[in-house]
Design an enzyme around this catalytic site. Structure first.
Site, PDB file in Angstrom:
ATOM      1  N   ASP A 209      18.263  30.575 -25.101  1.00 55.49           N
ATOM      2  CA  ASP A 209      18.926  29.128 -25.354  1.00 55.49           C
ATOM      3  C   ASP A 209      18.712  28.375 -23.970  1.00 55.49           C
ATOM      4  O   ASP A 209      17.951  28.739 -23.044  1.00 55.49           O
ATOM      5  CB  ASP A 209      20.752  29.433 -25.174  1.00 55.49           C
ATOM      6  CG  ASP A 209      21.053  30.299 -23.968  1.00 55.49           C
ATOM      7  OD1 ASP A 209      21.158  29.617 -22.768  1.00 55.49           O
ATOM      8  OD2 ASP A 209      20.825  31.658 -23.776  1.00 55.49           O
ATOM      9  N   ASP A 211      21.030  27.343 -21.681  1.00 58.24           N
ATOM     10  CA  ASP A 211      22.153  27.568 -20.854  1.00 58.24           C
ATOM     11  C   ASP A 211      22.986  26.337 -21.186  1.00 58.24           C
ATOM     12  O   ASP A 211      23.226  25.954 -22.270  1.00 58.24           O
ATOM     13  CB  ASP A 211      21.791  27.632 -19.348  1.00 58.24           C
ATOM     14  CG  ASP A 211      22.940  28.017 -18.525  1.00 58.24           C
ATOM     15  OD1 ASP A 211      23.394  29.421 -18.826  1.00 58.24           O
ATOM     16  OD2 ASP A 211      23.350  27.510 -17.624  1.00 58.24           O
TER      17      ASP A 211
END
Length: 289
Positions: A209, A211
């Site tokens: 991802d 973040d």
């Protein structure tokens, strides 16, 4: 010297095709119980040891992982080269979910973990300027490229305590002010302990991802992370499966000196050393003690 490759990672990483003589082995450690039993075997004629960092079924939080027991147990088994495979978030647009990063630096923001095998009665200071092994890292990079993985060579890993993900303010600070490239919860104190145990250590961080800093991706969603993580595990198995052929069954002294990290590190005079602590350090530091 006979080589043994250790892998610290999730459950999907140790299901390696072709692992001969696979056996789960329990290892006792004076630093507590490891996360789980260790899966041992041979791959392409090279000894292998797989330890699920969070335990099978993911029973340990990042803070409760018994890092010292894990490293001590792997050293007792004969591991010489240790590869960490772990999930992380990215602070860089070009480091996208699904990519791997070969980490070479760390910023340690953890605070609730035992970070050293040494202590009062036997004090030691190892160098951590370059916390990963360039020789083992190069093999990991070759394995990743040949497996078709999108790999970023070099990156700074921000180790946070967790188990919660970052706030937006923290994410922006780590990215913009501190210059970190990825963020995770498990590579510290793992890298520090591997250095104290005189193991070559490399970190393959699998991006799941962005973040929370990325305006187009919003907050971290655990469902999305799991989806990417599943795909990354298949790639990680391919990478790990190629390492034995690249590294071979025997090894010489590490050119970077990882296997001699304690050479001048122990400061406590022999007559002042705590015999109980020295006994606990048998596997980790027996070579110099």
């Amino acid at each position: 010297m006979e080589r043994m490759i250790g892998i610290l990672g999730g459950s999907g990483v140790y299901e390696i095709e072709g692992l001969e003589g696979a056996e789960w082995v329990r290892v006792d450690s004076p630093f507590g119980s490891p996360s789980d039993a260790v899966l041992t075997g041979h791959l392409d004629g090279v000894k292998m040891a797989f330890l699920p960092r969070h335990g099978r079924g993911h029973v340990h939080t990042p803070s409760s992982v018994p890092y010292r027991a894990n490293i001590d147990a792997l050293k007792r088994l004969g591991v010489t080269d240790l590869v960490s495979v772990s999930a992380c978030g990215s602070f860089r647009e070009e480091m996208a979910p699904g990519d791997f990063v070969l980490v070479d630096q760390f910023i340690d923001r953890t605070f609730a973990r035992e970070k050293s095998f040494f202590g009062p009665g036997c004090v030691a200071h190892v160098s951590l300027a370059h916390p990963t092994c360039p020789h083992l890292g190069a093999a990991c990079a070759d394995a990743a490229r040949s497996a078709g993985v999108t790999l970023h060579e070099g990156g700074t890993y921000l180790a946070m305590e967790g188990p919660q993900f970052s706030t937006l303010a923290e994410s922006k600070m780590y990215r913009d002010a501190w210059g970190a490239d990825v963020i995770g919860m498990t590579n510290m104190p793992e890298a520090k302990l591997a250095r104290e145990a005189e193991l070559c250590y490399a970190s393959l961080a699998m991006i799941t991802d962005y973040d929370s800093w990325h305006k187009d991706h919003g907050a971290v969603e655990i469902t999305e992370i799991i989806k990417v993580l599943t795909g990354n595990a298949a790639k990680a198995r391919e990478v790990v499966g190629r390492l034995p052929a690249l590294l071979g069954p025997t090894r010489d002294d590490c050119p970077a000196g990882c296997n001699r990290a304690l050479e001048h590190a122990i400061m406590t005079a022999p007559e002042k050393r705590d015999p109980d602590l020295v006994a606990r350090l048998e596997a980790v530091a027996g070579r110099v003690l």
